[in-house]
Design an enzyme around this catalytic site. Structure first.
Site, short mmCIF file in Angstrom:
data_model
loop_
_atom_site.label_atom_id
_atom_site.label_comp_id
_atom_site.label_asym_id
_atom_site.label_seq_id
_atom_site.Cartn_x
_atom_site.Cartn_y
_atom_site.Cartn_z
N SER A 116 35.30 29.83 56.93
CA SER A 116 35.43 28.93 58.06
C SER A 116 34.86 27.57 57.71
O SER A 116 33.94 27.45 56.89
CB SER A 116 34.69 29.49 59.28
OG SER A 116 34.57 28.52 60.30
N TYR A 154 27.23 33.28 63.20
CA TYR A 154 28.62 33.30 62.72
C TYR A 154 28.78 32.41 61.49
O TYR A 154 29.33 32.83 60.46
CB TYR A 154 29.55 32.85 63.84
CG TYR A 154 30.99 32.65 63.43
CD1 TYR A 154 31.88 33.72 63.39
CD2 TYR A 154 31.48 31.37 63.12
CE1 TYR A 154 33.21 33.53 63.03
CE2 TYR A 154 32.80 31.19 62.76
CZ TYR A 154 33.66 32.26 62.71
OH TYR A 154 34.97 32.07 62.37
#
Length: 290
Positions: free
Chosen positions: A182, A195
């Site tokens: 990401s 995350y």
């Protein structure tokens, strides 16, 4: 009433869903999983792929694109049966074959079973796409509970290890592993600290596993998407944040799953035969130098 600045930044209708990972049918607009003008070229004919988190979002788009390119696809998902069946239908409409496998990638025994089912059904395994993920926003580090921390790491990085370990007995020279990271690893995310930390671990995992497997002829790469319009977004964030999702990137909009899936097609195919240990960045123009 939204401010003039908020109106200028709006990219989507305000919306929220109360349960993760969310439902595509409740999204406005629905995500685009395959562009109408996509031209397949048989890049994955004869290949068998496993895609975790393949029921919706980026995973669905990858499964559909792989099928258009000639691959047979095992779709691994947690419990989103309706979405997974829809993905399988799209794979079959593309002329492919689909195998649905439900379970938790955080369980190493399940990962071994998922790979075993795939090989039993299709006779081989050529591409592993580690994509399953979860995220739980917290603005204060102290609000991240031990249970949340463990759950996020268990799905987002432990599951990648377990799936790769299970797949290695079947992957041969020319095979590929593709991991979903990401942009949050590169830019940070104050509201998604746990995350983003797992995504940093995925980048290190990708680079390290590439070094370990390169002499076996197995390539390991990753994709680090920016803001992509998937069911996880309205089920994670409040409606006002969804309304401006993607406005911060240079292209001033969120990406569609179809705009990410082509990266996986490239990395899975022989077009990427001289690429390993790398990340691709479909992120709307954000320069991250990584």
């Amino acid at each position: 009433m939204p401010s003039e600045q908020q109106q200028q930044e709006q990219t989507l209708p305000a919306q929220h869903q109360s349960q993760q990972p969310g439902h595509e049918s409740q999204m406005t607009p629905e995500p685009v999983y395959l562009k109408p003008d996509y031209r397949a070229a048989g890049k994955l004919i004869g290949k068998v792929a496993v895609v975790t988190g393949g029921d919706s979002g980026i995973g669905r788009a990858v499964a559909v694109h792989f099928a258009h390119e000639g691959a047979k696809v095992a779709i691994v998902y947690l419990n989103e049966t309706e979405d997974a069946r829809k993905t399988a239908q799209l794979v079959e409409q593309a002329g492919g074959q689909a195998l649905l496998i439900a379970g938790d990638v955080g369980d190493p025994a399940f990962c071994r079973e998922a790979v075993a089912q795939t090989v039993k059904k299709f006779g081989q395994l050529d591409v592993l796409v580690n994509n399953a993920a979860e995220q739980h926003p917290q603005e204060d580090l102290r609000d991240i509970t031990p249970d949340q921390l463990l759950a996020t790491f268990r799905t987002n990085i432990f599951g990648y290890f377990y799936m790769a370990q299970a797949a290695l007995d079947h992957l041969k020279a020319g095979a590929a592993i593709i991991n979903t990271a990401s942009v949050t690893h590169y830019k940070g995310s104050g509201g998604l600290v746990d995350y983003a930390s797992t995504k940093g671990a995925i980048v290190a995992f990708t680079r390290s596993l590439s070094e370990q497997l390169i002499e076996q002829g197995i390539r390991v790469n990753g994709v680090a998407p920016g803001p992509i319009w998937t069911p996880l977004i309205p089920s994670t964030f409040p409606a006002d944040k969804v309304a401006t999702f993607g406005a911060e990137v240079p292209m001033k909009r969120p990406g569609q799953p179809a705009e990410v899936a082509t990266c996986y097609v490239f990395l899975a195919s022989d077009d990427a035969s001289y690429i390993s240990g790398q990340m691709l960045h479909p992120n709307g123009g954000s320069v991250v130098n990584g």
